[in-house]
Scaffold this motif. Sequence first.
Motif, PDB file in Angstrom:
ATOM      1  N   GLU A  87       1.217  -1.213   0.006  1.00  0.00           N
ATOM      2  CA  GLU A  87       0.115   0.045  -0.173  1.00  0.00           C
ATOM      3  C   GLU A  87       1.457   0.846   0.122  1.00  0.00           C
ATOM      4  O   GLU A  87       0.266   2.389  -0.680  1.00  0.00           O
ATOM      5  CB  GLU A  87      -0.691  -0.333   1.347  1.00  0.00           C
ATOM      6  CG  GLU A  87      -1.675  -0.964   1.067  1.00  0.00           C
ATOM      7  CD  GLU A  87      -2.764  -0.973   2.037  1.00  0.00           C
ATOM      8  OE1 GLU A  87      -3.966  -0.494   2.128  1.00  0.00           O
ATOM      9  OE2 GLU A  87      -2.279  -1.350   3.734  1.00  0.00           O
ATOM     10  N   SER A  88       1.785   1.057   0.702  1.00  0.00           N
ATOM     11  CA  SER A  88       2.765   2.662   0.426  1.00  0.00           C
ATOM     12  C   SER A  88       3.739   2.693  -0.732  1.00  0.00           C
ATOM     13  O   SER A  88       3.919   3.834  -1.120  1.00  0.00           O
ATOM     14  CB  SER A  88       3.304   1.985   2.133  1.00  0.00           C
ATOM     15  OG  SER A  88       4.193   1.213   2.053  1.00  0.00           O
ATOM     16  N   ASP A  89       4.459   1.248  -1.274  1.00  0.00           N
ATOM     17  CA  ASP A  89       4.736   1.360  -1.999  1.00  0.00           C
ATOM     18  C   ASP A  89       4.451   1.257  -3.281  1.00  0.00           C
ATOM     19  O   ASP A  89       5.202   2.042  -4.424  1.00  0.00           O
ATOM     20  CB  ASP A  89       5.242  -0.281  -2.387  1.00  0.00           C
ATOM     21  CG  ASP A  89       5.960  -0.801  -1.173  1.00  0.00           C
ATOM     22  OD1 ASP A  89       6.990   0.166  -0.455  1.00  0.00           O
ATOM     23  OD2 ASP A  89       6.339  -2.471  -0.943  1.00  0.00           O
TER      24      ASP A  89
ATOM     25  N   ALA B  42      -1.502 -12.323  -0.452  1.00  0.00           N
ATOM     26  CA  ALA B  42      -0.660 -12.985  -0.023  1.00  0.00           C
ATOM     27  C   ALA B  42       0.547 -12.354   0.559  1.00  0.00           C
ATOM     28  O   ALA B  42       0.696 -10.848   0.889  1.00  0.00           O
ATOM     29  CB  ALA B  42       0.465 -12.386  -1.790  1.00  0.00           C
ATOM     30  N   GLY B  43       1.305 -12.839   0.979  1.00  0.00           N
ATOM     31  CA  GLY B  43       2.848 -13.145   1.649  1.00  0.00           C
ATOM     32  C   GLY B  43       3.791 -12.513   1.432  1.00  0.00           C
ATOM     33  O   GLY B  43       3.737 -11.767   0.479  1.00  0.00           O
ATOM     34  N   GLU B  44       4.764 -11.895   2.437  1.00  0.00           N
ATOM     35  CA  GLU B  44       6.000 -12.128   0.999  1.00  0.00           C
ATOM     36  C   GLU B  44       6.545 -12.656   0.652  1.00  0.00           C
ATOM     37  O   GLU B  44       6.758 -12.451  -0.968  1.00  0.00           O
ATOM     38  CB  GLU B  44       6.758 -11.682   2.523  1.00  0.00           C
ATOM     39  CG  GLU B  44       6.902 -10.340   3.323  1.00  0.00           C
ATOM     40  CD  GLU B  44       6.679  -8.839   2.193  1.00  0.00           C
ATOM     41  OE1 GLU B  44       7.550  -8.816   1.871  1.00  0.00           O
ATOM     42  OE2 GLU B  44       5.560  -8.339   2.661  1.00  0.00           O
TER      43      GLU B  44
ATOM     44  N   GLU C 118       3.121  -6.475  -3.828  1.00  0.00           N
ATOM     45  CA  GLU C 118       4.486  -6.021  -3.410  1.00  0.00           C
ATOM     46  C   GLU C 118       5.728  -5.721  -4.208  1.00  0.00           C
ATOM     47  O   GLU C 118       6.709  -5.725  -4.308  1.00  0.00           O
ATOM     48  CB  GLU C 118       4.626  -7.216  -2.012  1.00  0.00           C
ATOM     49  CG  GLU C 118       3.953  -7.172  -0.398  1.00  0.00           C
ATOM     50  CD  GLU C 118       2.746  -7.629  -0.585  1.00  0.00           C
ATOM     51  OE1 GLU C 118       2.042  -8.249   0.451  1.00  0.00           O
ATOM     52  OE2 GLU C 118       2.268  -8.272  -1.705  1.00  0.00           O
ATOM     53  N   ASN C 119       5.586  -7.479  -5.020  1.00  0.00           N
ATOM     54  CA  ASN C 119       6.563  -7.063  -5.464  1.00  0.00           C
ATOM     55  C   ASN C 119       6.404  -7.172  -6.767  1.00  0.00           C
ATOM     56  O   ASN C 119       7.643  -6.289  -7.375  1.00  0.00           O
ATOM     57  CB  ASN C 119       6.365  -9.174  -6.340  1.00  0.00           C
ATOM     58  CG  ASN C 119       6.651 -10.030  -5.372  1.00  0.00           C
ATOM     59  OD1 ASN C 119       7.673 -10.070  -4.797  1.00  0.00           O
ATOM     60  ND2 ASN C 119       5.995 -11.278  -5.895  1.00  0.00           N
ATOM     61  N   ILE C 120       5.292  -5.994  -7.372  1.00  0.00           N
ATOM     62  CA  ILE C 120       5.138  -5.474  -8.406  1.00  0.00           C
ATOM     63  C   ILE C 120       5.696  -4.091  -7.832  1.00  0.00           C
ATOM     64  O   ILE C 120       6.646  -3.176  -8.200  1.00  0.00           O
ATOM     65  CB  ILE C 120       3.739  -4.974  -9.140  1.00  0.00           C
ATOM     66  CG1 ILE C 120       3.428  -6.213  -9.747  1.00  0.00           C
ATOM     67  CG2 ILE C 120       3.658  -3.900  -9.736  1.00  0.00           C
ATOM     68  CD1 ILE C 120       4.545  -6.648 -10.168  1.00  0.00           C
ATOM     69  N   CYS C 121       5.521  -3.201  -7.099  1.00  0.00           N
ATOM     70  CA  CYS C 121       5.657  -1.924  -7.111  1.00  0.00           C
ATOM     71  C   CYS C 121       6.770  -1.660  -5.696  1.00  0.00           C
ATOM     72  O   CYS C 121       7.570  -0.907  -6.108  1.00  0.00           O
ATOM     73  CB  CYS C 121       4.001  -1.056  -5.323  1.00  0.00           C
ATOM     74  SG  CYS C 121       2.773  -1.331  -6.518  1.00  0.00           S
TER      75      CYS C 121
END
Length: 544
Positions: free
Chosen positions: A251-253, A297-299, A305-308
């Motif tokens: 969300e922040s990324d 989805a976790g880390e 997460e992986n995209i941003c």
Amino acid sequence: MNKNLLLLIICMSTVFGGLIHPPDGSKLSYVHVLFEWEEIPGSTGYDFQLSVSNDFSDPLISANTADLYYIEKDAINWESNYYWRVRSENDDWMNPNQFSTGETSVTFQNDDKPIEILEYNPALASDGITIYGTYHKNYSAAIDMHGNEVWNSGGDTSHVFFGLDANNNFLGGQYNSQYPNSLIGCEFSINNDIIWSESVNEEIQNGEIFTQHEIIKLPNGNHMGFVPVIEKHPIPTYTNYPERITSFSWESDCYIFMSSDYKWKGEKIVEWDNEGEIVWEWNVFDHYSIDDFDYLAGEQEGHWENICSAGGFTSYDWIHFNALVYDEVENAIYVSSRHLSRITKIDYNSKQIVWNMGLQWFGDDVISFNDFISGQHGLQLLSNGNIVTLDNGIHSQIYISGLTAPISRALEINISEENGQYAATTVWSHSLSYDLYGFSSGNVQKLNSGNYLINTIGNVDGAYSIEITQNHETAWMCKYNLGTYNNGPLYRAMRKAGLYETDSPSLSIQNFNLPQSFQLKSIYPNPFNPIINIEYELSEPTAV
């Protein structure tokens, strides 16, 4: 209505015998070899010999058969040279053919360890060969029950096995290093000859569009698979997520990208004819709600997460279809979406969704399910309508209490319908140990014996296949030694009786009429090709 094409070879009594397969001078990528020859008119049996020398002074095999073929599974080794010949009983030998065998995959892939069979109970196991495909150096192979390699996709080719068609040919993806991120969907033979291939277009060459994970062959002879589609849509901005009490890192990324649409990658289900032309397609963007996305989805399995966090240089892998089944009886398609933890049934004619089964997100409704699936791989549709799949279990710790780590499970699921309402019920399941958890890849196959072949990339030391009885006894266990965890994933594996045997129903021929001047002598199957040989002779020599 789809019609199957039956190819009939008419063997006339005027045809003289000759050796057919293996061809003279051929190099084989398998050691279970089918030898095939033409009929010698009037013969009631044949002598067959196999030797390592062309004078046949000390043959490895001397056998007699009434068939026009002979299958040898024990005497032939890798990296060896052989000669074979055939004669009609008490007649002269035909001129011999020579062939050689290539290298094992362990040799041409320069791997350190061969496959290990850790458990084998012949009284419980389903005898046959296990065919597998791996993204570890992009190749495929088959092993017998003792772990001996009997076929591979060859050192000069790169075919990843997905499955088999009704003709006993292989279906999979052909890797080509000049096309980044690509597996070209194809059908190929035991000799690794390409029978059909997806057309290579500009999108494939650029690495943006490619077939992934599944190719099936339909009863009409067409092929069906997945083609990714890129569309731009907003990044989700929800604030209240079920099963979640903390904020997401993405969300922040992704904040910097929130003001504009972002590239989402979905898929189309595509049907190609034999010329490679698209004759039917189903675009997920037309049927799924983009309110549905995996916010759990976790880390490790993280999507946004992986995209941003990578600066937004690639598309968001929204759906990730990975398995496909066509049901001829209902004219319906079943498709598995890993990233939505969902299996969908689609009516082929109307293209409408019959039901979605899996995790409930924000958008499309899913049918009632007494269990759950998450990140699943593989689909098998049984004759009773049940579905068999590998629940990879990427969210298992959320839905199963007491787990200290995620687990993967084999599931058989029944779908029932009453008054237009569908419901899903798990009728059999088997949980793998923590060390066999596979966050991606894998599948489950229910065998004719009732056992289940479970295939996983493994969480600790790599890929395994485990055959489990309905009573949860281990009948067979194989360690592939492809590498550790996602370093060497096993994509999919399946058991069958042999390289040439088929699990298809027996064929009956009805209303087949010959002219009165012809006399039917015999009908026999050709196990190497999907051909029915019908032998007949002229009852009147002058008849035409």
